[in-house]
Design an enzyme around this catalytic site. Structure first.
Site, PDB file in Angstrom:
ATOM      1  N   CYS A 114       0.815  -1.223   0.000  1.00 11.51           N
ATOM      2  CA  CYS A 114       0.000   0.000   0.000  1.00 11.51           C
ATOM      3  C   CYS A 114       0.846   1.269   0.000  1.00 11.51           C
ATOM      4  CB  CYS A 114      -0.927   0.014   1.202  1.00 11.51           C
ATOM      5  SG  CYS A 114      -1.998  -1.419   1.270  1.00 11.51           S
ATOM      6  N   HIS A 254      -2.991   7.377   2.224  1.00 10.93           N
ATOM      7  CA  HIS A 254      -3.486   6.075   1.783  1.00 10.93           C
ATOM      8  C   HIS A 254      -4.867   5.851   2.406  1.00 10.93           C
ATOM      9  CE1 HIS A 254      -3.988   1.902   1.087  1.00 10.93           C
ATOM     10  NE2 HIS A 254      -3.616   1.495   2.279  1.00 10.93           N
ATOM     11  N   ASN A 284     -10.158   0.075   0.383  1.00 11.86           N
ATOM     12  CA  ASN A 284      -8.698   0.141   0.325  1.00 11.86           C
ATOM     13  C   ASN A 284      -8.217  -0.418  -1.025  1.00 11.86           C
ATOM     14  OD1 ASN A 284      -5.948  -0.310   0.576  1.00 11.86           O
ATOM     15  ND2 ASN A 284      -6.077  -1.212   2.618  1.00 11.86           N
TER      16      ASN A 284
HETATM   17  O1  UT7 Z   1      -3.389  -1.092   3.811  1.00 10.17           O
HETATM   18  C1  UT7 Z   1      -3.184  -1.799   5.023  1.00 10.17           C
HETATM   19  C2  UT7 Z   1      -4.336  -2.731   5.161  1.00 10.17           C
HETATM   20  N1  UT7 Z   1      -4.909  -2.973   6.428  1.00 10.17           N
HETATM   21  C3  UT7 Z   1      -5.597  -2.107   7.201  1.00 10.17           C
HETATM   22  O2  UT7 Z   1      -5.646  -0.941   7.027  1.00 10.17           O
HETATM   23  C4  UT7 Z   1      -6.354  -2.752   8.341  1.00 10.17           C
HETATM   24  C5  UT7 Z   1      -6.155  -2.100   9.662  1.00 10.17           C
HETATM   25  N2  UT7 Z   1      -7.104  -2.605  10.637  1.00 10.17           N
HETATM   26  C6  UT7 Z   1      -8.412  -2.240  10.623  1.00 10.17           C
HETATM   27  O3  UT7 Z   1      -8.824  -1.440   9.812  1.00 10.17           O
HETATM   28  C7  UT7 Z   1      -9.319  -2.812  11.695  1.00 10.17           C
HETATM   29  O4  UT7 Z   1      -8.547  -3.566  12.603  1.00 10.17           O
HETATM   30  C8  UT7 Z   1     -10.456  -3.706  11.097  1.00 10.17           C
HETATM   31  C9  UT7 Z   1     -11.466  -2.817  10.380  1.00 10.17           C
HETATM   32  C10 UT7 Z   1      -9.888  -4.747  10.173  1.00 10.17           C
HETATM   33  C11 UT7 Z   1     -11.192  -4.400  12.252  1.00 10.17           C
HETATM   34  O5  UT7 Z   1     -11.689  -3.459  13.172  1.00 10.17           O
HETATM   35  P1  UT7 Z   1     -11.409  -3.630  14.746  1.00 10.17           P
HETATM   36  O6  UT7 Z   1     -12.138  -2.541  15.407  1.00 10.17           O
HETATM   37  O7  UT7 Z   1      -9.926  -3.702  14.949  1.00 10.17           O
HETATM   38  O8  UT7 Z   1     -12.101  -5.010  15.037  1.00 10.17           O
HETATM   39  P2  UT7 Z   1     -11.467  -6.343  15.643  1.00 10.17           P
HETATM   40  O9  UT7 Z   1     -10.599  -7.037  14.651  1.00 10.17           O
HETATM   41  O10 UT7 Z   1     -10.869  -6.022  16.980  1.00 10.17           O
HETATM   42  O11 UT7 Z   1     -12.759  -7.206  15.860  1.00 10.17           O
HETATM   43  C12 UT7 Z   1     -13.792  -6.813  16.774  1.00 10.17           C
HETATM   44  C13 UT7 Z   1     -14.958  -7.771  16.592  1.00 10.17           C
HETATM   45  C14 UT7 Z   1     -14.547  -9.231  16.595  1.00 10.17           C
HETATM   46  O12 UT7 Z   1     -15.561  -9.956  17.253  1.00 10.17           O
HETATM   47  P3  UT7 Z   1     -15.356 -10.411  18.796  1.00 10.17           P
HETATM   48  O13 UT7 Z   1     -14.130 -11.267  18.805  1.00 10.17           O
HETATM   49  O14 UT7 Z   1     -15.178  -9.143  19.572  1.00 10.17           O
HETATM   50  O15 UT7 Z   1     -16.621 -11.137  19.092  1.00 10.17           O
HETATM   51  C15 UT7 Z   1     -14.571  -9.597  15.120  1.00 10.17           C
HETATM   52  O16 UT7 Z   1     -14.850 -10.982  14.927  1.00 10.17           O
HETATM   53  O17 UT7 Z   1     -15.591  -7.514  15.322  1.00 10.17           O
HETATM   54  C16 UT7 Z   1     -15.723  -8.771  14.623  1.00 10.17           C
HETATM   55  N3  UT7 Z   1     -15.688  -8.494  13.187  1.00 10.17           N
HETATM   56  C17 UT7 Z   1     -16.780  -8.182  12.484  1.00 10.17           C
HETATM   57  N4  UT7 Z   1     -18.061  -8.031  12.837  1.00 10.17           N
HETATM   58  C18 UT7 Z   1     -18.941  -7.716  11.874  1.00 10.17           C
HETATM   59  C19 UT7 Z   1     -14.613  -8.514  12.370  1.00 10.17           C
HETATM   60  N5  UT7 Z   1     -14.998  -8.201  11.121  1.00 10.17           N
HETATM   61  C20 UT7 Z   1     -16.340  -8.001  11.162  1.00 10.17           C
HETATM   62  C21 UT7 Z   1     -17.297  -7.663  10.202  1.00 10.17           C
HETATM   63  N6  UT7 Z   1     -18.583  -7.537  10.592  1.00 10.17           N
HETATM   64  N7  UT7 Z   1     -16.991  -7.456   8.897  1.00 10.17           N
END
Ligand code: UT7
Length: 327
Positions: A114, A254, A284
């Site tokens: 990225c 980005h 993204n």
């Molecule tokens: O160019 C570089 C590329 N990468 C990035 O920019 C990614 C950087 N990271 C992020 O943007 C965030 O970490 C995410 C958007 C990927 C995730 O958000 P988060 O607030 O960090 O969520 P999390 O991974 O801590 O997950 C929280 C909860 C989990 O459930 P439990 O374990 O708390 O029950 C996940 O299973 O949200 C759940 N979850 C979802 N729920 C509904 C994960 N994805 C989803 C989804 N819909 N799509």
């Protein structure tokens, strides 16, 4: 007047097919509310089976050349920043070089995920400034939806397909690259990767546990890294140029996640009105996101000739960096 590398024109191309958050909720345990509140993304573009990295690279390249009225035969270089090229080899840049008729140009790909467009600007810009070349096309493009596991709700909702191209040339004008910061930390490579398909885990070999053909990402780790990396590289690139946030007319980061971007902008004390965001429309697009955002910033009158634009990117590697450019 020193020799400068000036961006004279820009083009962009994204996939036609729109996929909304509600479309994901039809086959995944997710919702528009969750995706929008965690990422700022409302919809993204998805490449068709017939479309690939070169589809968007070629379209964006032709538009950039047409906008500057440049003969492709006058180009010295075609560089493509991407981690989703058409093939392992040949490089996508060679496919673009042939398609646009850049008969005398060299061609190579840049793999900085990225941050590919940030790295590419420095690399191609330095080649121009040194006198090695005069005229170049730099394209940032990715088609990451071809690499996601559509059952993994934490990654597949994030990405979209497309990219942009800039035509750069040597000039004595007081415009072009002002300063650049490039950084990496390979110890974080495990946080975002595609493990299968390279020489370490070839496709033909038996898949070991955890060796997936799809994008694997530890979202929280990448999130934490991204906010710090963006903030730090913006401060460094400004310091290197002897400038402050007040000197920046527009900030084009980005476009991975609106929360990451606004947290980083807060960290550097950037007024919200200087921030350009389009992640809500495209998700993204990896190396494609900054050139597409630059294109739209210019098309909507937010980015004008002579403005100081700060771009910053981060991604798999881990790699990150920032450019200050007088547009
Ligand atoms: O160019 C570089 C590329 N990468 C990035 O920019 C990614 C950087 N990271 C992020 O943007 C965030 O970490 C995410 C958007 C990927 C995730 O958000 P988060 O607030 O960090 O969520 P999390 O991974 O801590 O997950 C929280 C909860 C989990 O459930 P439990 O374990 O708390 O029950 C996940 O299973 O949200 C759940 N979850 C979802 N729920 C509904 C994960 N994805 C989803 C989804 N819909 N799509």
């Amino acid at each position: 007047m020193p020799r400068r590398a000036v961006i004279q024109s820009i083009g962009m191309a994204v996939a036609d097919k729109v996929m909304t958050n509600d479309d994901f909720a039809k086959f995944l345990d997710t919702s528009n509310e969750w995706i929008q509140s965690r990422t700022g993304i409302l919809e993204r573009r998805i490449a068709s089976d017939e479309e690939s990295c070169s589809t968007f690279a070629i379209r964006a390249a032709k538009q950039a050349l047409a906008n500057a009225d440049v003969d492709p035969e006058s180009l010295d270089l075609v560089a493509v920043a991407s981690v989703t090229g058409d093939y392992q080899f040949p490089s996508t840049s060679c496919i673009v070089q042939d398609a646009i008729g850049a008969k005398r140009a060299g061609a190579f790909d840049i793999g900085a995920a990225c941050a590919g467009f940030i790295y590419g600007c420095q690399l191609v810009g330095s080649m121009i400034e040194s006198g090695a070349i005069q005229r170049a096309l730099l394209i940032g493009v990715d088609v990451l939806t071809k690499t996601v596991d559509w059952t993994d709700r934490s990654t597949c909702i994030l990405f979209g397909d497309g990219g942009g191209a800039v035509y750069m040339e040597a000039s004595n004008e007081d415009r072009g690259l002002i300063s650049t910061v490039l950084r990496s930390d390979g110890s974080g490579g495990r946080h975002i990767l595609i493990a299968l398909g390279g020489s370490k885990n070839p496709i033909g070999a038996q898949r070991s546990a955890g060796c997936s053909p799809y994008v694997y990402m530890e979202g929280r780790e990448v999130y934490r890294f991204a906010v710090k990396a963006m903030g730090d590289s913006c401060c460094s690139v400004l310091q290197k140029a002897g400038m402050s946030v007040d000197d920046v007319d527009i900030f084009v980061p980005h476009q991975a996640n609106e929360r990451i971007i606004t947290a980083a902008a807060d960290r550097i004390g950037l007024p919200p009105e200087k921030l350009f965001l389009n992640v809500h429309k495209y998700g993204n697009m990896s190396a494609g996101s900054i050139p597409v955002a630059l294109y739209e910033a210019q098309a909507t009158g937010r980015l004008k000739k002579g403005d100081v634009v700060m771009t910053v990117g981060f991604g798999a590697g881990l790699v990150w960096g920032a450019n200050l450019i007088r547009w």
